[in-house]
Design a protein around this motif. Structure first.
Motif, mmCIF file in Angstrom:
data_model
loop_
_atom_site.group_PDB
_atom_site.id
_atom_site.type_symbol
_atom_site.label_atom_id
_atom_site.label_comp_id
_atom_site.label_asym_id
_atom_site.label_seq_id
_atom_site.Cartn_x
_atom_site.Cartn_y
_atom_site.Cartn_z
ATOM 1 N N UNK A 167 0.834 -1.199 0.000
ATOM 2 C CA UNK A 167 0.000 0.000 0.000
ATOM 3 C C UNK A 167 0.874 1.258 0.000
ATOM 4 N N UNK A 168 1.948 1.232 0.789
ATOM 5 C CA UNK A 168 2.858 2.379 0.833
ATOM 6 C C UNK A 168 3.493 2.616 -0.534
ATOM 7 N N UNK A 169 3.880 1.533 -1.200
ATOM 8 C CA UNK A 169 4.532 1.662 -2.505
ATOM 9 C C UNK A 169 3.557 2.225 -3.540
ATOM 10 N N UNK A 170 2.380 1.625 -3.649
ATOM 11 C CA UNK A 170 1.398 2.088 -4.641
ATOM 12 C C UNK A 170 0.876 3.471 -4.263
ATOM 13 N N UNK B 19 6.432 10.879 -14.315
ATOM 14 C CA UNK B 19 7.439 9.821 -14.159
ATOM 15 C C UNK B 19 8.516 10.258 -13.171
ATOM 16 N N UNK B 20 8.999 11.497 -13.308
ATOM 17 C CA UNK B 20 10.060 11.972 -12.418
ATOM 18 C C UNK B 20 9.598 11.978 -10.970
ATOM 19 N N UNK B 21 8.387 12.470 -10.729
ATOM 20 C CA UNK B 21 7.877 12.497 -9.360
ATOM 21 C C UNK B 21 7.692 11.083 -8.813
ATOM 22 N N UNK B 22 7.160 10.205 -9.631
ATOM 23 C CA UNK B 22 6.909 8.835 -9.161
ATOM 24 C C UNK B 22 8.201 8.073 -8.900
ATOM 25 N N UNK B 23 9.220 8.309 -9.708
ATOM 26 C CA UNK B 23 10.509 7.675 -9.453
ATOM 27 C C UNK B 23 11.089 8.156 -8.134
ATOM 28 N N UNK B 24 10.936 9.452 -7.855
ATOM 29 C CA UNK B 24 11.427 10.005 -6.586
ATOM 30 C C UNK B 24 10.675 9.403 -5.405
ATOM 31 N N UNK B 25 9.357 9.359 -5.489
ATOM 32 C CA UNK B 25 8.543 8.896 -4.364
ATOM 33 C C UNK B 25 8.705 7.401 -4.112
ATOM 34 N N UNK B 26 8.719 6.604 -5.181
ATOM 35 C CA UNK B 26 8.942 5.159 -4.980
ATOM 36 C C UNK B 26 10.373 4.900 -4.514
ATOM 37 N N UNK B 27 11.299 5.777 -4.908
ATOM 38 C CA UNK B 27 12.671 5.658 -4.416
ATOM 39 C C UNK B 27 12.747 5.854 -2.915
ATOM 40 N N UNK B 28 11.963 6.795 -2.406
ATOM 41 C CA UNK B 28 11.920 7.034 -0.950
ATOM 42 C C UNK B 28 11.380 5.807 -0.231
ATOM 43 N N UNK B 29 10.300 5.218 -0.777
ATOM 44 C CA UNK B 29 9.734 4.008 -0.172
ATOM 45 C C UNK B 29 10.750 2.872 -0.209
ATOM 46 N N UNK B 30 11.468 2.756 -1.315
ATOM 47 C CA UNK B 30 12.462 1.686 -1.468
ATOM 48 C C UNK B 30 13.582 1.830 -0.449
ATOM 49 N N UNK B 31 14.084 3.041 -0.281
ATOM 50 C CA UNK B 31 15.159 3.286 0.690
ATOM 51 C C UNK B 31 14.689 3.028 2.114
ATOM 52 N N UNK B 32 13.419 3.324 2.372
ATOM 53 C CA UNK B 32 12.869 3.161 3.722
ATOM 54 C C UNK B 32 12.506 1.717 4.042
ATOM 55 N N UNK B 33 12.267 0.902 3.014
ATOM 56 C CA UNK B 33 11.734 -0.444 3.237
ATOM 57 C C UNK B 33 12.641 -1.364 4.070
ATOM 58 N N UNK B 34 13.985 -1.300 3.962
ATOM 59 C CA UNK B 34 14.792 -2.155 4.847
ATOM 60 C C UNK B 34 14.617 -1.814 6.326
ATOM 61 N N UNK B 35 14.441 -0.524 6.630
ATOM 62 C CA UNK B 35 14.215 -0.116 8.020
ATOM 63 C C UNK B 35 12.845 -0.606 8.491
ATOM 64 N N UNK B 36 11.879 -0.582 7.583
ATOM 65 C CA UNK B 36 10.568 -1.144 7.899
ATOM 66 C C UNK B 36 10.676 -2.636 8.162
ATOM 67 N N UNK B 37 11.489 -3.309 7.359
ATOM 68 C CA UNK B 37 11.705 -4.746 7.522
ATOM 69 C C UNK B 37 12.246 -5.067 8.915
ATOM 70 N N UNK B 38 13.139 -4.224 9.401
ATOM 71 C CA UNK B 38 13.741 -4.446 10.718
ATOM 72 C C UNK B 38 12.705 -4.356 11.843
ATOM 73 N N UNK B 39 11.633 -3.609 11.619
ATOM 74 C CA UNK B 39 10.590 -3.493 12.650
ATOM 75 C C UNK B 39 9.916 -4.836 12.919
ATOM 76 N N UNK B 40 9.902 -5.698 11.901
ATOM 77 C CA UNK B 40 9.237 -6.997 12.039
ATOM 78 C C UNK B 40 10.219 -8.125 12.347
ATOM 79 N N UNK B 41 11.498 -7.809 12.353
ATOM 80 C CA UNK B 41 12.526 -8.840 12.506
ATOM 81 C C UNK B 41 12.896 -9.050 13.969
#
Length: 295
Positions: A35-38, A56-78
């Motif tokens: 949901x965060x990605x979409x 396209x430029x805005x969406x690449x930036x925004x999905x890039x932010x989600x991508x960079x943040x996702x490993x930290x999100x992963x750690x919340x469940x680990x």
């Protein structure tokens, strides 16, 4: 006088696992991430179609932010662990150098075999100067818009594989088992493409029924590709493998079925397509043998 230590002290990265993650927790965690990605796609401050360069430029930036943040999100469940079942975060994400060349070459070769019929069909079209196939090739693969090229062939393959494979699969396979997780994970990827209904209905002015049909087909083939991509990630242990395969699939696009049916070489082309599929299925397990990737 300072006493020298008897053993070399090494700073070890913390090991993580998802051994205590329940099935419903894994599903919820992946749902939130999807949901965060979409959702990030619709935070762009523009009201233009998805292929507009500004969008396209805005969406690449925004999905890039989600991508960079996702490993930290992963750690919340680990879970932090010191057991042998644990692994460092970058290994969990499939980011490693051991076997990297094999992880690039063999999955790419496997995907090329799958597309053997499409490749030969395209080469035949170039040789015969078939306008319909050449137009199809130019429209879907050789776009002269820099933003579309960046999105389709570089940014989208990486961010989608990172979020929907590298971050989701470890949680799903740990909570519900390896192969069930591989089957469930692609559904998140397929559902994440359903928002394209808005593009077809609003911007391309297709009738709602037609837009729904196109979106349903897209859900099916993105889910199938997601299954293949998840299989590659699990078998090779490398994020690189699904990324390069995703790049190649985006470049090739879907087969031009209409031209395939109307071609005077239709029977030959169908045979090549089937041979490519059979070759792919026969090589799928041998070329993804984990021992080839230092697992």
């Amino acid at each position: 006088m300072l006493q020298e230590p008897n053993e070399t002290m090494q700073v070890m990265a913390p090991l993580i696992s998802f051994d205590t993650l329940a099935v419903h927790e894994g599903v919820i965690a992946c749902f939130i991430l999807a949901v965060a990605f979409v959702g990030s796609l619709y935070l762009a401050p523009t009201n233009k179609p998805r292929d507009d360069p500004e969008t396209i430029r805005w969406r690449m930036l925004l999905t890039g932010i989600v991508t960079i943040s996702s490993p930290f999100y992963l750690l919340l469940w680990a879970d932090r662990t010191t057991t042998e079942q644990g692994a460092e975060l970058h290994h969990v994400l499939g980011i490693k150098t051991d076997g990297i060349l094999t992880a690039i070459i063999l999955p790419l070769l496997l995907t090329i075999v799958l597309y053997a019929g499409v490749i030969i069909h395209t080469l035949m079209a170039f040789a015969s100067q078939s306008n319909s196939v050449l137009m199809h090739f130019n429209a879907y693969r050789l776009s002269f818009c820099l933003e579309i090229c960046l999105r389709n062939y570089f940014v989208a393959p990486f961010v989608e594989e990172f979020v929907f494979r590298a971050c989701m699969l470890p949680m799903l396979t740990a909570s519900m088992g390896k192969w069930i997780g591989v089957l469930v994970c692609p559904l998140f990827f397929g559902v994440a493409h359903l928002h394209h209904l808005v593009e077809w209905y609003r911007w391309r002015q297709r009738p709602l029924v037609h837009a729904l049909l196109i979106t349903t087909v897209q859900f099916c083939y993105t889910s199938l590709f997601g299954l293949y991509s998840a299989f590659l990630f699990i078998r090779t242990g490398h994020l690189t493998s699904p990324v390069v395969s995703h790049m190649f699939c985006n470049f090739m696009g879907l087969p031009d079925i209409d031209t395939l049916i109307r071609s005077k070489y239709s029977m030959l082309l169908w045979t090549l397509y089937v041979c490519g599929l059979l070759g792919f299925l026969s090589l799928l397990v041998p070329l993804t043998d984990p021992s080839l990737y230092y697992l």
